[in-house]
Scaffold this motif. Sequence first.
Motif, PDB file in Angstrom:
ATOM      1  N   LEU A 151       0.813  -1.218   0.000  1.00  0.00           N
ATOM      2  CA  LEU A 151       0.000   0.000   0.000  1.00  0.00           C
ATOM      3  C   LEU A 151       0.850   1.273   0.000  1.00  0.00           C
ATOM      4  N   GLN A 152       1.832   1.291   0.903  1.00  0.00           N
ATOM      5  CA  GLN A 152       2.680   2.469   1.011  1.00  0.00           C
ATOM      6  C   GLN A 152       3.435   2.750  -0.299  1.00  0.00           C
ATOM      7  N   PRO A 153       4.098   1.735  -0.885  1.00  0.00           N
ATOM      8  CA  PRO A 153       4.745   1.996  -2.176  1.00  0.00           C
ATOM      9  C   PRO A 153       3.764   2.427  -3.265  1.00  0.00           C
ATOM     10  N   TRP A 154       2.591   1.818  -3.301  1.00  0.00           N
ATOM     11  CA  TRP A 154       1.598   2.216  -4.314  1.00  0.00           C
ATOM     12  C   TRP A 154       1.280   3.701  -4.186  1.00  0.00           C
ATOM     13  N   LEU A 155       0.960   4.119  -2.965  1.00  0.00           N
ATOM     14  CA  LEU A 155       0.575   5.514  -2.746  1.00  0.00           C
ATOM     15  C   LEU A 155       1.706   6.461  -3.115  1.00  0.00           C
ATOM     16  N   LEU A 156       2.927   6.091  -2.687  1.00  0.00           N
ATOM     17  CA  LEU A 156       4.050   6.987  -2.954  1.00  0.00           C
ATOM     18  C   LEU A 156       4.380   7.031  -4.442  1.00  0.00           C
ATOM     19  N   GLU A 157       4.282   5.897  -5.115  1.00  0.00           N
ATOM     20  CA  GLU A 157       4.594   5.876  -6.540  1.00  0.00           C
ATOM     21  C   GLU A 157       3.565   6.699  -7.319  1.00  0.00           C
ATOM     22  N   ALA A 158       2.310   6.540  -6.928  1.00  0.00           N
ATOM     23  CA  ALA A 158       1.269   7.327  -7.605  1.00  0.00           C
ATOM     24  C   ALA A 158       1.512   8.813  -7.350  1.00  0.00           C
ATOM     25  N   GLY A 159       1.813   9.151  -6.109  1.00  0.00           N
ATOM     26  CA  GLY A 159       2.085  10.548  -5.777  1.00  0.00           C
ATOM     27  C   GLY A 159       3.295  11.078  -6.526  1.00  0.00           C
ATOM     28  N   ARG A 160       4.296  10.236  -6.651  1.00  0.00           N
ATOM     29  CA  ARG A 160       5.520  10.629  -7.346  1.00  0.00           C
ATOM     30  C   ARG A 160       5.221  10.926  -8.821  1.00  0.00           C
ATOM     31  N   ALA A 161       4.418  10.063  -9.414  1.00  0.00           N
ATOM     32  CA  ALA A 161       4.093  10.246 -10.823  1.00  0.00           C
ATOM     33  C   ALA A 161       3.322  11.551 -11.022  1.00  0.00           C
ATOM     34  N   VAL A 162       2.374  11.805 -10.144  1.00  0.00           N
ATOM     35  CA  VAL A 162       1.590  13.040 -10.260  1.00  0.00           C
ATOM     36  C   VAL A 162       2.494  14.259 -10.074  1.00  0.00           C
ATOM     37  N   LEU A 163       3.370  14.199  -9.073  1.00  0.00           N
ATOM     38  CA  LEU A 163       4.307  15.312  -8.858  1.00  0.00           C
ATOM     39  C   LEU A 163       5.157  15.554 -10.100  1.00  0.00           C
ATOM     40  N   GLY A 164       5.613  14.450 -10.704  1.00  0.00           N
ATOM     41  CA  GLY A 164       6.473  14.569 -11.880  1.00  0.00           C
ATOM     42  C   GLY A 164       5.770  15.261 -13.023  1.00  0.00           C
ATOM     43  N   ILE A 165       4.478  15.022 -13.166  1.00  0.00           N
ATOM     44  CA  ILE A 165       3.720  15.644 -14.254  1.00  0.00           C
ATOM     45  C   ILE A 165       3.586  17.149 -14.021  1.00  0.00           C
ATOM     46  N   PHE A 166       3.353  17.520 -12.781  1.00  0.00           N
ATOM     47  CA  PHE A 166       3.075  18.928 -12.511  1.00  0.00           C
ATOM     48  C   PHE A 166       4.312  19.757 -12.194  1.00  0.00           C
ATOM     49  N   SER A 200       7.143  22.295  -6.825  1.00  0.00           N
ATOM     50  CA  SER A 200       8.154  21.826  -7.783  1.00  0.00           C
ATOM     51  C   SER A 200       9.337  21.186  -7.072  1.00  0.00           C
ATOM     52  N   ASP A 201       9.617  21.580  -5.837  1.00  0.00           N
ATOM     53  CA  ASP A 201      10.739  20.996  -5.107  1.00  0.00           C
ATOM     54  C   ASP A 201      10.347  19.740  -4.335  1.00  0.00           C
ATOM     55  N   ALA A 202       9.052  19.485  -4.233  1.00  0.00           N
ATOM     56  CA  ALA A 202       8.617  18.339  -3.426  1.00  0.00           C
ATOM     57  C   ALA A 202       9.066  17.043  -4.103  1.00  0.00           C
ATOM     58  N   GLU A 203       9.601  16.152  -3.304  1.00  0.00           N
ATOM     59  CA  GLU A 203      10.007  14.860  -3.847  1.00  0.00           C
ATOM     60  C   GLU A 203       9.418  13.755  -2.994  1.00  0.00           C
ATOM     61  N   LEU A 204       8.885  12.746  -3.635  1.00  0.00           N
ATOM     62  CA  LEU A 204       8.467  11.548  -2.926  1.00  0.00           C
ATOM     63  C   LEU A 204       9.367  10.419  -3.405  1.00  0.00           C
ATOM     64  N   HIS A 205       9.773   9.577  -2.484  1.00  0.00           N
ATOM     65  CA  HIS A 205      10.644   8.470  -2.856  1.00  0.00           C
ATOM     66  C   HIS A 205       9.910   7.160  -2.637  1.00  0.00           C
ATOM     67  N   THR A 225       4.549  16.230   1.489  1.00  0.00           N
ATOM     68  CA  THR A 225       3.596  17.127   0.863  1.00  0.00           C
ATOM     69  C   THR A 225       2.161  16.801   1.221  1.00  0.00           C
ATOM     70  N   ASP A 226       1.386  17.844   1.345  1.00  0.00           N
ATOM     71  CA  ASP A 226      -0.043  17.662   1.540  1.00  0.00           C
ATOM     72  C   ASP A 226      -0.678  17.403   0.189  1.00  0.00           C
ATOM     73  N   SER A 227      -1.688  16.592   0.193  1.00  0.00           N
ATOM     74  CA  SER A 227      -2.396  16.402  -1.066  1.00  0.00           C
ATOM     75  C   SER A 227      -3.563  17.359  -1.079  1.00  0.00           C
ATOM     76  N   SER A 228      -3.706  18.078  -2.141  1.00  0.00           N
ATOM     77  CA  SER A 228      -4.838  18.984  -2.207  1.00  0.00           C
ATOM     78  C   SER A 228      -6.081  18.177  -2.529  1.00  0.00           C
ATOM     79  N   ARG A 229      -7.193  18.678  -2.126  1.00  0.00           N
ATOM     80  CA  ARG A 229      -8.409  17.893  -2.273  1.00  0.00           C
ATOM     81  C   ARG A 229      -9.393  18.605  -3.169  1.00  0.00           C
ATOM     82  N   ILE A 230     -10.069  17.854  -3.935  1.00  0.00           N
ATOM     83  CA  ILE A 230     -11.139  18.388  -4.758  1.00  0.00           C
ATOM     84  C   ILE A 230     -12.434  17.952  -4.084  1.00  0.00           C
ATOM     85  N   GLY A 231     -13.289  18.881  -3.816  1.00  0.00           N
ATOM     86  CA  GLY A 231     -14.533  18.542  -3.139  1.00  0.00           C
ATOM     87  C   GLY A 231     -15.387  17.621  -3.992  1.00  0.00           C
ATOM     88  N   PRO A 232     -16.156  16.774  -3.365  1.00  0.00           N
ATOM     89  CA  PRO A 232     -16.962  15.835  -4.127  1.00  0.00           C
ATOM     90  C   PRO A 232     -18.047  16.577  -4.906  1.00  0.00           C
TER      91      PRO A 232
END
Lengths: 531, 326
Positions: free
Chosen positions: A144-159, A172-177, B13-20
């Motif tokens: 679970l933890q790796p899944w969440l972090l990997e998903a978060g990492r991918a989203v961070l990378g896009i933005f 932009s400086d936030a990094e998840l490992h 980092t905090d995750s921002s939330r989109i309201g339902p």
Amino acid sequence: VNLRRSLQGLFLLLFFLLFFTSTTSFSRMLPPDLFLRSDPLAGMIVSVMAWSAITVFLPALVVVGSALLMGRAFCGYACPLGTLADLGARLARTPHEEPSWLRRRPGLPLLILLLVLASSLLGFSLLAWLDPLVLLSRTTALVLQPWLLEAGRAVLGIFRPLASRIEWFWLSDAELHTPRYWLEGLSVAWMGGILALSLWRSRLWCRAVCPLGSLLGVLGQRAVLARRVGDSCVECGACEKVCPMGAIGRDPRHTSRSRCLICGRCGEVCPGEAIGFLPMKTGPARAPNGGWIPLSRRALLAAGAGGLMAGLTVRVDAGRAAPRDRLIRPPGALPEPLFLDRCLRCGLCMSVCMSHTIQPSLWEAGLDGIWSPRLDLRLAPCEKHCNRCGQVCPTGAVRPLSLEERTHAKIGTAILLRERCLVWEQDKKCLVCDEICPYDAIEFREVEGMRRPFVTESRCNGCGYCEHKCPVQGQSAIVVARMGEIRLEKGSFVEEARARGFVFEGSREEGESAPPSQSREGELPPGFLRP
Amino acid sequence: MRDGVAWGHEMGTDSSRIGPQQFDRRSFLAGMGALAGASILASWVPLSSARAGETSRLAVAKGEAASATRLALEALGGIDSFVKSGDSVVLKPNASFPNPPSWGCNTSPEVVATVARLCLEAGARRVVVVDNTLGNPQLCFSRSGLRDALSSIPQVRLLAPKQEGMYREVQVPRGRALRSTKVFGEVMESERLINLPTAKSHSATGVSLGLKGLMGLVWDRNTFHRDMDLDQAIADLATVLRPTLTILDGTRGLLTAGPGGPGKVEQWNTVVAGTDPVAVDAYGVTLGQWYGQRVRPDQVKHLLAARAHGLGTLELGRVEILERGA
């Protein structure tokens, strides 16, 4: 507000909260292993295996007490895996009815419990495979933890590019490992299978397999709080249809206490309001003790024989006896047999490891060593300034050590493979093992016109920074083996290391200079050209 | 029982939330897609052109770290000569090792903080302090004292980027060993790069000063050791990473057992600054006795290679030296 669902949600949140805050100061208030320590089955098994009462499991007495008073209420209201099963069943509109094979074998869960107990007597713990809290703990850590972090990492990378364009540097400086673990497939498949069982028939794992639930069911045979059916029962059978555990028999007055979660769903649907859980004025003074399934003598023998065979199997498995060269345990791990007896395979150490070098074993430690923590030092090094693994270990299989003690808990020794080394084999200018070594255990000596690396064994702690950072692709040119590891059941690692002549720092840490290593007359200092 | 634990936060980092129910799923996804597209477009940025080296003048200031740094910069005409209002500045210290300042393997936190403050006073739009550390970034920044020193300057960002996406491919057209490499992207977008090396020995390249320190802006340094001539590659990298200014922290010198230490450390109380990165390093070589021996700048192979590239001078006799301080 539904009391049961609120409590379930609360306990599930608490479970994940404790887990995801395990490396923060929050864990000083509430220990991340609180659920594991409340597990009476784990407490029993580890105490049997270690042959002494393990006091960290004292919170489990609360759960034992709850079972004596309320049967399997823990399963219905608190168990986070049970809650996940309920959630899944709700979303998938899972049917409740009992599969026929289980109906014909009502003693199956008790049999499994007895098998788990019997095999532990012979030194083989099945907790790693069957205990719900251990399983969920480990799956949270490894999946679970790796899944969440990997998903978060991918989203961070896009933005990230956009964020840096509009100068949102916090983003932009936030990094998840992402931590990466071996045996991901097995971790996912095992937990997936368990949850799939409960998607097919509601709480099927809890009914048919779970040894902890089974133990609580046994303890709750004479519980005060239990399902009671009053005289107003019209035998409509509505209750039987909604029971998620198949605890209500064909006769709706009959309740299997080994199954009943006290969830109260039957009472909600009863048209005659005939069902209660406290002793009633009308109706039976004491709940009918209909749940106890006496195992046949044959079944008891089968459980005993199964446990015996399981125990004997791990005992004759060569994994226990074969000297595994690369089986590096976390710093402060107890001597191997004691370590395996105590270790729950809960994955907490893997989850908090600063570099995530702690990995689940497959066969490296033998049949019963599967899921136990080992270090993959090619993947990541063991940080000198980190002692989290011992601090979170619920059972003391990895001892809680101060940072000073931890730096003296040597886990192995580096061995230089000269035929792979860029300097020894190709005369390249490489010093990576030396520059990165936190213990100053690599020295260069002039050999055949070039300075080449050597390991100073008395300084090597086995941390594996060299193995991790070695720029040779594939297998490192310097690898850590178990040679020289210090494993102590009790006593000081500092004293033991000193007695064995190891030097891991000493006073240099405080900034005192090392004795100047003058280069000899006529010899160039390292790295320079002749004038 | 939990005393002395190395607790740290990893998931920051905090995750921002989109309201339902505020968007339907399709428009939400479309919006996210558009944002992602814009983000990818924004990542295309032209590389800044390298500036030619200027006349070789070196400032050599004595004193404790902060004041020596200020004196050296004043000697060169003040930070305003290098950092203009609105500039974006990257500072590159050595912070690779989770060791205390007394070991001499990382740049003194006071030097970094002083330069960061001066840049902000000169009107820098932003200041980022960056090193792709060898060790664990959290431990390197906390144990080197860098995080604490910079914590009182909120506008400064301290980074050890460990995601490949934060680096950008750069061609090295003049490279003899290094033909291309990935460099921390923000360096390419920034107006100024100020190199803040510390002075230390290095068992493969003799010394590790300014030019060697630039490897800390590179994504994959393993290939420098494995696939090419390290000294040549360092000089090649310097043809594309051209700092506006190199400020060498010689308050301490790590004379043996570099780059990681622990080794012999001497107090020099010296800061050397200049626009010629080769001359600064050449002066750095003369600051102490490496492994007990005096060494000449032309005994350092990567400095010879940098001179051959025309990146600066090794002849200190031809350099104007501005001495300041006690």
